[in-house]
Motif scaffolding. Structure first.
Motif, PDB file in Angstrom:
ATOM      1  N   GLY A   1       0.826  -1.202   0.000  1.00  0.00           N
ATOM      2  CA  GLY A   1       0.000   0.000   0.000  1.00  0.00           C
ATOM      3  C   GLY A   1       0.858   1.249   0.000  1.00  0.00           C
ATOM      4  N   LEU A   2       0.198   2.405  -0.128  1.00  0.00           N
ATOM      5  CA  LEU A   2       0.899   3.676  -0.193  1.00  0.00           C
ATOM      6  C   LEU A   2       0.330   4.666   0.814  1.00  0.00           C
ATOM      7  N   VAL A   3       1.181   5.577   1.258  1.00  0.00           N
ATOM      8  CA  VAL A   3       0.814   6.542   2.294  1.00  0.00           C
ATOM      9  C   VAL A   3       0.664   7.926   1.681  1.00  0.00           C
ATOM     10  N   PHE A   4      -0.486   8.537   1.885  1.00  0.00           N
ATOM     11  CA  PHE A   4      -0.729   9.886   1.385  1.00  0.00           C
ATOM     12  C   PHE A   4      -0.214  10.908   2.400  1.00  0.00           C
ATOM     13  N   PRO A   5       0.044  12.140   1.947  1.00  0.00           N
ATOM     14  CA  PRO A   5       0.584  13.159   2.857  1.00  0.00           C
ATOM     15  C   PRO A   5      -0.345  13.383   4.052  1.00  0.00           C
ATOM     16  N   PRO A   6       0.203  13.592   5.231  1.00  0.00           N
ATOM     17  CA  PRO A   6      -0.629  13.823   6.409  1.00  0.00           C
ATOM     18  C   PRO A   6      -1.365  15.155   6.314  1.00  0.00           C
ATOM     19  N   LEU A   7      -2.567  15.191   6.888  1.00  0.00           N
ATOM     20  CA  LEU A   7      -3.380  16.408   6.908  1.00  0.00           C
ATOM     21  C   LEU A   7      -3.268  17.049   8.282  1.00  0.00           C
ATOM     22  N   PHE A   8      -2.648  18.230   8.336  1.00  0.00           N
ATOM     23  CA  PHE A   8      -2.469  18.959   9.590  1.00  0.00           C
ATOM     24  C   PHE A   8      -3.503  20.079   9.764  1.00  0.00           C
ATOM     25  N   TYR A   9      -4.184  20.437   8.675  1.00  0.00           N
ATOM     26  CA  TYR A   9      -5.037  21.630   8.701  1.00  0.00           C
ATOM     27  C   TYR A   9      -6.517  21.331   8.521  1.00  0.00           C
ATOM     28  N   GLY A  10      -7.345  22.336   8.829  1.00  0.00           N
ATOM     29  CA  GLY A  10      -8.761  22.303   8.490  1.00  0.00           C
ATOM     30  C   GLY A  10      -9.708  21.899   9.597  1.00  0.00           C
ATOM     31  N   GLU A  11      -9.180  21.345  10.700  1.00  0.00           N
ATOM     32  CA  GLU A  11     -10.051  20.854  11.771  1.00  0.00           C
ATOM     33  C   GLU A  11     -10.642  22.009  12.586  1.00  0.00           C
ATOM     34  N   ASN A  12     -11.599  21.686  13.416  1.00  0.00           N
ATOM     35  CA  ASN A  12     -12.237  22.672  14.300  1.00  0.00           C
ATOM     36  C   ASN A  12     -11.212  23.197  15.306  1.00  0.00           C
ATOM     37  N   ARG A  13     -10.985  24.504  15.300  1.00  0.00           N
ATOM     38  CA  ARG A  13     -10.033  25.101  16.239  1.00  0.00           C
ATOM     39  C   ARG A  13     -10.730  25.690  17.460  1.00  0.00           C
ATOM     40  N   GLU A  14     -12.044  25.476  17.570  1.00  0.00           N
ATOM     41  CA  GLU A  14     -12.791  25.973  18.722  1.00  0.00           C
ATOM     42  C   GLU A  14     -13.569  24.850  19.401  1.00  0.00           C
ATOM     43  N   GLY A  15     -13.110  23.636  19.207  1.00  0.00           N
ATOM     44  CA  GLY A  15     -13.734  22.492  19.853  1.00  0.00           C
ATOM     45  C   GLY A  15     -12.816  21.289  19.723  1.00  0.00           C
ATOM     46  N   GLY A  16     -12.583  20.580  20.832  1.00  0.00           N
ATOM     47  CA  GLY A  16     -11.707  19.414  20.784  1.00  0.00           C
ATOM     48  C   GLY A  16     -10.247  19.775  20.644  1.00  0.00           C
ATOM     49  N   LEU A  17      -9.881  20.981  21.055  1.00  0.00           N
ATOM     50  CA  LEU A  17      -8.498  21.446  20.966  1.00  0.00           C
ATOM     51  C   LEU A  17      -8.024  21.847  22.350  1.00  0.00           C
ATOM     52  N   LEU A  18      -6.893  21.313  22.789  1.00  0.00           N
ATOM     53  CA  LEU A  18      -6.442  21.551  24.163  1.00  0.00           C
ATOM     54  C   LEU A  18      -6.321  23.040  24.484  1.00  0.00           C
ATOM     55  N   GLU A  19      -5.710  23.808  23.590  1.00  0.00           N
ATOM     56  CA  GLU A  19      -5.518  25.225  23.866  1.00  0.00           C
ATOM     57  C   GLU A  19      -6.833  25.963  24.075  1.00  0.00           C
ATOM     58  N   PHE A  20      -7.890  25.467  23.450  1.00  0.00           N
ATOM     59  CA  PHE A  20      -9.186  26.134  23.545  1.00  0.00           C
ATOM     60  C   PHE A  20     -10.037  25.573  24.682  1.00  0.00           C
ATOM     61  N   ASP A  21     -10.124  24.239  24.765  1.00  0.00           N
ATOM     62  CA  ASP A  21     -11.045  23.591  25.711  1.00  0.00           C
ATOM     63  C   ASP A  21     -10.458  23.271  27.083  1.00  0.00           C
ATOM     64  N   HIS A  22      -9.154  23.077  27.163  1.00  0.00           N
ATOM     65  CA  HIS A  22      -8.577  22.529  28.394  1.00  0.00           C
ATOM     66  C   HIS A  22      -7.401  23.347  28.933  1.00  0.00           C
ATOM     67  N   ASP A  23      -7.502  24.657  28.815  1.00  0.00           N
ATOM     68  CA  ASP A  23      -6.451  25.535  29.332  1.00  0.00           C
ATOM     69  C   ASP A  23      -7.081  26.724  30.055  1.00  0.00           C
ATOM     70  N   PRO A  24      -7.893  26.425  31.106  1.00  0.00           N
ATOM     71  CA  PRO A  24      -8.638  27.493  31.780  1.00  0.00           C
ATOM     72  C   PRO A  24      -7.768  28.559  32.434  1.00  0.00           C
ATOM     73  N   ASP A  25      -6.587  28.168  32.906  1.00  0.00           N
ATOM     74  CA  ASP A  25      -5.720  29.154  33.566  1.00  0.00           C
ATOM     75  C   ASP A  25      -4.730  29.800  32.600  1.00  0.00           C
ATOM     76  N   GLY A  26      -4.799  29.403  31.338  1.00  0.00           N
ATOM     77  CA  GLY A  26      -3.963  30.038  30.324  1.00  0.00           C
ATOM     78  C   GLY A  26      -2.490  29.676  30.354  1.00  0.00           C
ATOM     79  N   LYS A  27      -2.128  28.581  31.040  1.00  0.00           N
ATOM     80  CA  LYS A  27      -0.708  28.225  31.138  1.00  0.00           C
ATOM     81  C   LYS A  27      -0.107  27.805  29.801  1.00  0.00           C
ATOM     82  N   VAL A  28      -0.908  27.101  28.992  1.00  0.00           N
ATOM     83  CA  VAL A  28      -0.413  26.680  27.685  1.00  0.00           C
ATOM     84  C   VAL A  28      -0.171  27.901  26.804  1.00  0.00           C
ATOM     85  N   LYS A  29      -1.125  28.816  26.810  1.00  0.00           N
ATOM     86  CA  LYS A  29      -0.981  30.027  26.000  1.00  0.00           C
ATOM     87  C   LYS A  29       0.233  30.832  26.460  1.00  0.00           C
ATOM     88  N   GLU A  30       0.442  30.862  27.768  1.00  0.00           N
ATOM     89  CA  GLU A  30       1.601  31.584  28.305  1.00  0.00           C
ATOM     90  C   GLU A  30       2.901  30.940  27.829  1.00  0.00           C
TER      91      GLU A  30
END
Length: 250
Positions: free
Chosen positions: A60-89
């Motif tokens: 079989g063959l492997v196609f290029p990985p897809l890094f883009y296009g997903e929901n950036r306001e749901g299911g993303l650690l920086e958005f959903d699971h960083d209430p104190d902003g430590k990751v952003k910091e």
């Protein structure tokens, strides 16, 4: 060494490999915080490397990985699971960059866009002559989107499509498989892409909590050996099921 990455191959190489084993692997992930010790592209990096191993072992063959296009306001650690902003910091980013609406598109439309993108890719891969498509969702929330795309594709598509995250097919052997930047993911990347791991970036004092790591603390538990064991099991099961689909047994 036999080439398996579609985008790097010459036409005659593709035809030869596809005629022998018309299985296509599509790795999908995101760009997301995975602790201070793992590359932010971990999700796609791990499944891309996993797909390459599967293709080299079972064809079989492997196609290029897809890094883009997903929901950036749901299911993303920086958005959903960083209430104190430590990751952003740590990333030197303002909190305003991750407030609702920062993507200028509602969350449900982001989901719909991604599903439509996957559907487009499925038809593209089908048009290139593949009979089985394996979607490897390194970012776990994307498994839902992949399955929604498959549901729509199955109405008119001709290829057989299977979507998985990886940990979901080895739970019987490794009960604690699946985490976020903890023992499981750290070990996998240590085995698959050691150049993208640096455990020395984590505090040596285990009483200091880790930022954005969910699961068994990788300090003292993650290892390349465990990663290789998990990778071999994953590859065996992925290849076996993909070939059953190709042979019409599933």
């Amino acid at each position: 060494m036999r080439k398996v990455q579609y985008e790097e191959m010459l036409p005659h190489e593709i035809v030869e490999a596809r005629m022998k084993t018309p299985i296509a692997y599509l790795p999908i992930g995101t760009l997301e915080w995975h602790g201070e010790h793992l590359a932010v592209g971990n999700d796609a990096l791990k499944v891309h490397a996993l797909a390459i191993r599967a293709a080299k072992r079972g064809g079989g063959l492997v196609f290029p990985p897809l890094f883009y296009g997903e929901n950036r306001e749901g299911g993303l650690l920086e958005f959903d699971h960083d209430p104190d902003g430590k990751v952003k910091e740590k990333m030197a980013l303002p909190k305003e960059n991750f407030k609702p609406g920062y993507m200028r598109k509602p969350s449900y439309l982001q989901d719909a866009f991604y599903i439509e993108l996957l559907l487009h890719i499925l038809y593209e891969i089908e048009s290139l002559g593949f009979k089985v498509i394996v979607i490897l969702a390194g970012h776990y929330p994307l498994l839902h989107h992949a399955r929604e795309a498959i549901k729509e594709y199955s109405k008119t598509g001709r290829a057989k499509v299977w979507a998985l995250s990886g940990y979901d097919i080895v739970k019987d052997v490794i009960p604690d498989a699946g985490d976020h930047a903890a023992k499981w993911e750290t070990s996998l990347l240590m085995a698959l892409r050691p150049d993208c791991v640096d455990l020395s970036r984590l505090p040596s004092d285990k009483s200091v909590p880790l930022i954005g790591v969910v699961g068994t603390d990788p300090r003292g538990t993650a290892s390349k050996e465990f990663g290789e064991f998990a990778v071999n099991l994953l590859v065996d099961r992925i290849v076996t099921h993909a070939h059953k689909l190709l042979e019409g047994e599933e």
